[in-house]
Scaffold this motif. Structure first.
Motif, PDB file in Angstrom:
ATOM      1  N   GLN A  66       0.938  -1.003  -0.116  1.00 20.85           N
ATOM      2  CA  GLN A  66       0.107   0.074   0.080  1.00 20.85           C
ATOM      3  C   GLN A  66       0.991   1.402   0.028  1.00 20.85           C
ATOM      4  O   GLN A  66       2.016   1.358   0.579  1.00 20.85           O
ATOM      5  CB  GLN A  66      -0.827  -0.140   1.209  1.00 20.85           C
ATOM      6  CG  GLN A  66      -0.525   0.100   2.493  1.00 20.85           C
ATOM      7  CD  GLN A  66      -1.116  -0.066   3.726  1.00 20.85           C
ATOM      8  OE1 GLN A  66      -2.028  -0.935   3.674  1.00 20.85           O
ATOM      9  NE2 GLN A  66      -0.774   0.472   4.811  1.00 20.85           N
ATOM     10  N   ARG A  79      -3.857  -4.553  -6.083  1.00 20.53           N
ATOM     11  CA  ARG A  79      -4.744  -5.566  -5.986  1.00 20.53           C
ATOM     12  C   ARG A  79      -3.740  -7.074  -5.969  1.00 20.53           C
ATOM     13  O   ARG A  79      -2.699  -7.047  -6.408  1.00 20.53           O
ATOM     14  CB  ARG A  79      -5.720  -5.862  -7.331  1.00 20.53           C
ATOM     15  CG  ARG A  79      -6.445  -7.172  -7.285  1.00 20.53           C
ATOM     16  CD  ARG A  79      -7.317  -7.337  -8.438  1.00 20.53           C
ATOM     17  NE  ARG A  79      -6.660  -7.085  -9.676  1.00 20.53           N
ATOM     18  CZ  ARG A  79      -7.192  -6.266 -10.820  1.00 20.53           C
ATOM     19  NH1 ARG A  79      -8.351  -5.510 -10.441  1.00 20.53           N
ATOM     20  NH2 ARG A  79      -6.534  -6.107 -11.884  1.00 20.53           N
ATOM     21  N   GLY A  83      -6.729 -11.449  -6.050  1.00 21.88           N
ATOM     22  CA  GLY A  83      -7.982 -10.511  -6.496  1.00 21.88           C
ATOM     23  C   GLY A  83      -8.503  -9.524  -5.306  1.00 21.88           C
ATOM     24  O   GLY A  83      -9.354  -8.663  -5.680  1.00 21.88           O
ATOM     25  N   HIS A  84      -8.173  -9.632  -4.262  1.00 23.63           N
ATOM     26  CA  HIS A  84      -8.574  -8.724  -3.202  1.00 23.63           C
ATOM     27  C   HIS A  84      -7.757  -7.700  -2.952  1.00 23.63           C
ATOM     28  O   HIS A  84      -6.581  -7.723  -3.430  1.00 23.63           O
ATOM     29  CB  HIS A  84      -8.631  -9.598  -1.804  1.00 23.63           C
ATOM     30  CG  HIS A  84      -9.640 -10.698  -1.721  1.00 23.63           C
ATOM     31  ND1 HIS A  84     -11.072 -10.414  -1.773  1.00 23.63           N
ATOM     32  CD2 HIS A  84      -9.465 -11.949  -1.828  1.00 23.63           C
ATOM     33  CE1 HIS A  84     -11.906 -11.570  -1.784  1.00 23.63           C
ATOM     34  NE2 HIS A  84     -10.842 -12.409  -1.772  1.00 23.63           N
ATOM     35  N   TYR A  85      -8.240  -6.751  -2.179  1.00 25.46           N
ATOM     36  CA  TYR A  85      -7.263  -5.449  -1.632  1.00 25.46           C
ATOM     37  C   TYR A  85      -7.116  -5.768  -0.120  1.00 25.46           C
ATOM     38  O   TYR A  85      -8.128  -5.661   0.421  1.00 25.46           O
ATOM     39  CB  TYR A  85      -8.125  -4.164  -2.156  1.00 25.46           C
ATOM     40  CG  TYR A  85      -8.115  -4.061  -3.375  1.00 25.46           C
ATOM     41  CD1 TYR A  85      -7.489  -3.369  -4.252  1.00 25.46           C
ATOM     42  CD2 TYR A  85      -9.304  -4.661  -4.127  1.00 25.46           C
ATOM     43  CE1 TYR A  85      -7.397  -3.494  -5.687  1.00 25.46           C
ATOM     44  CE2 TYR A  85      -9.563  -4.436  -5.740  1.00 25.46           C
ATOM     45  CZ  TYR A  85      -8.398  -3.857  -6.430  1.00 25.46           C
ATOM     46  OH  TYR A  85      -8.554  -3.672  -7.513  1.00 25.46           O
ATOM     47  N   TYR A  86      -5.847  -5.622   0.211  1.00 26.19           N
ATOM     48  CA  TYR A  86      -5.541  -5.501   1.672  1.00 26.19           C
ATOM     49  C   TYR A  86      -4.893  -4.221   2.062  1.00 26.19           C
ATOM     50  O   TYR A  86      -4.195  -3.591   1.439  1.00 26.19           O
ATOM     51  CB  TYR A  86      -4.347  -6.670   1.753  1.00 26.19           C
ATOM     52  CG  TYR A  86      -5.022  -8.017   1.750  1.00 26.19           C
ATOM     53  CD1 TYR A  86      -5.889  -8.849   2.402  1.00 26.19           C
ATOM     54  CD2 TYR A  86      -4.843  -8.723   0.344  1.00 26.19           C
ATOM     55  CE1 TYR A  86      -6.189 -10.182   2.358  1.00 26.19           C
ATOM     56  CE2 TYR A  86      -5.334  -9.903  -0.090  1.00 26.19           C
ATOM     57  CZ  TYR A  86      -5.994 -10.662   1.108  1.00 26.19           C
ATOM     58  OH  TYR A  86      -6.589 -11.753   0.823  1.00 26.19           O
ATOM     59  N   LEU A 183     -11.754   2.170  -8.206  1.00 25.86           N
ATOM     60  CA  LEU A 183     -10.957   1.160  -8.500  1.00 25.86           C
ATOM     61  C   LEU A 183     -10.561   1.384  -9.930  1.00 25.86           C
ATOM     62  O   LEU A 183     -11.466   1.841 -10.897  1.00 25.86           O
ATOM     63  CB  LEU A 183     -12.053  -0.301  -8.617  1.00 25.86           C
ATOM     64  CG  LEU A 183     -12.351  -0.726  -7.297  1.00 25.86           C
ATOM     65  CD1 LEU A 183     -13.381  -1.940  -7.776  1.00 25.86           C
ATOM     66  CD2 LEU A 183     -11.010  -1.151  -6.845  1.00 25.86           C
ATOM     67  N   GLY A 186      -6.144  -1.873 -11.405  1.00 25.43           N
ATOM     68  CA  GLY A 186      -5.719  -2.642 -10.461  1.00 25.43           C
ATOM     69  C   GLY A 186      -5.116  -2.102  -9.040  1.00 25.43           C
ATOM     70  O   GLY A 186      -4.692  -2.795  -8.222  1.00 25.43           O
ATOM     71  N   LYS A 187      -5.843  -0.877  -9.156  1.00 29.68           N
ATOM     72  CA  LYS A 187      -5.638  -0.278  -7.508  1.00 29.68           C
ATOM     73  C   LYS A 187      -6.925   0.107  -7.053  1.00 29.68           C
ATOM     74  O   LYS A 187      -7.717   0.431  -7.658  1.00 29.68           O
ATOM     75  CB  LYS A 187      -4.611   1.026  -7.545  1.00 29.68           C
ATOM     76  CG  LYS A 187      -3.370   0.441  -8.120  1.00 29.68           C
ATOM     77  CD  LYS A 187      -2.458   1.879  -8.127  1.00 29.68           C
ATOM     78  CE  LYS A 187      -0.923   1.564  -8.529  1.00 29.68           C
ATOM     79  NZ  LYS A 187      -0.184   2.713  -8.704  1.00 29.68           N
ATOM     80  N   LEU A 188      -7.000   0.099  -5.622  1.00 25.23           N
ATOM     81  CA  LEU A 188      -8.166   0.739  -4.854  1.00 25.23           C
ATOM     82  C   LEU A 188      -7.571   1.883  -4.455  1.00 25.23           C
ATOM     83  O   LEU A 188      -6.781   2.100  -3.694  1.00 25.23           O
ATOM     84  CB  LEU A 188      -8.532  -0.390  -4.025  1.00 25.23           C
ATOM     85  CG  LEU A 188      -9.483   0.518  -2.863  1.00 25.23           C
ATOM     86  CD1 LEU A 188     -10.984   0.634  -3.641  1.00 25.23           C
ATOM     87  CD2 LEU A 188      -9.969  -0.360  -1.802  1.00 25.23           C
TER      88      LEU A 188
END
Length: 192
Positions: A66, A79, A83-86, A183, A186-188
């Motif tokens: 991050q 991502r 496939g999740h965002y941590y 989104l 590929g980034k939140l």
């Protein structure tokens, strides 16, 4: 270069010369094969040096992290391969890993994360949450501080999950504190 570095360099050059000389003497009958082996080892050496030099870039691709841009009020989460965002937040001063879950209405901590944050005294599992795996008992708690870089929130309502859960969930009670959630590429992106 200081004296120790020069001494180390001289040692390595002498050692390398001795090894190359030994190899040439041992393989003087097959000079062509020896040159192939030397070229192969040279390429392996150059590849290793390139990998070491590019490790920061490679590591970012393999294990993205991050990014917090405090001056812009922006957080970018890459991502993950699954496939999740941590995201890692400091909960009551303790680093805690969350999976961002826009489908969750609240912040939900695992029992382990709650224990690390000092929240396991007098937990009463009064409430119930509906999940994809069925209903689970939850205990309401208040997080004194939730911090990410310069962003700090106080007195955040949350729950401790009474069932098994791998990673804590970062739901909308926290995400609603941001002005924008996007989104993209590929980034939140979270902005305040």
């Amino acid at each position: 270069m200081n004296g120790d570095q020069i001494g180390n360099l001289i040692y390595l050059v002498v050692l390398g010369t001795a090894l190359v000389s030994w190899y040439v003497v041992q393989n003087r009958g097959g000079l062509g094969k020896m040159m192939q082996h030397a070229a192969l080892w040279g390429l392996i050496f150059v590849g290793a040096i390139a990998a070491i030099g590019l490790w920061d870039d490679i590591r970012q691709d393999v294990n993205p992290q991050q990014s917090v841009f405090a001056d812009q009020g922006r957080i970018e989460l890459p991502r993950a391969p699954d496939g999740h965002y941590y995201i890692s937040l400091d909960v009551n001063g303790v680093p805690t890993r969350f999976v961002v879950d826009t489908g969750a209405s609240a912040v939900v901590l695992t029992r382990e994360a709650a224990a690390r944050a000092g929240l396991t005294d007098n937990l009463i599992f009064l409430t119930e949450a509906r999940t994809a795996n069925g209903s689970v008992k939850t205990a309401p708690v208040r997080l004194e501080t939730v911090a990410l870089g310069p962003f700090e929130d106080r007195n955040l309502p949350a729950y401790v999950n009474g069932g098994e859960m791998e990673t804590s969930l970062l739901g909308m009670t926290y995400l609603n504190r941001f002005d924008r959630i996007e989104l993209s590429g590929g980034k939140l992106v979270l902005e305040r």
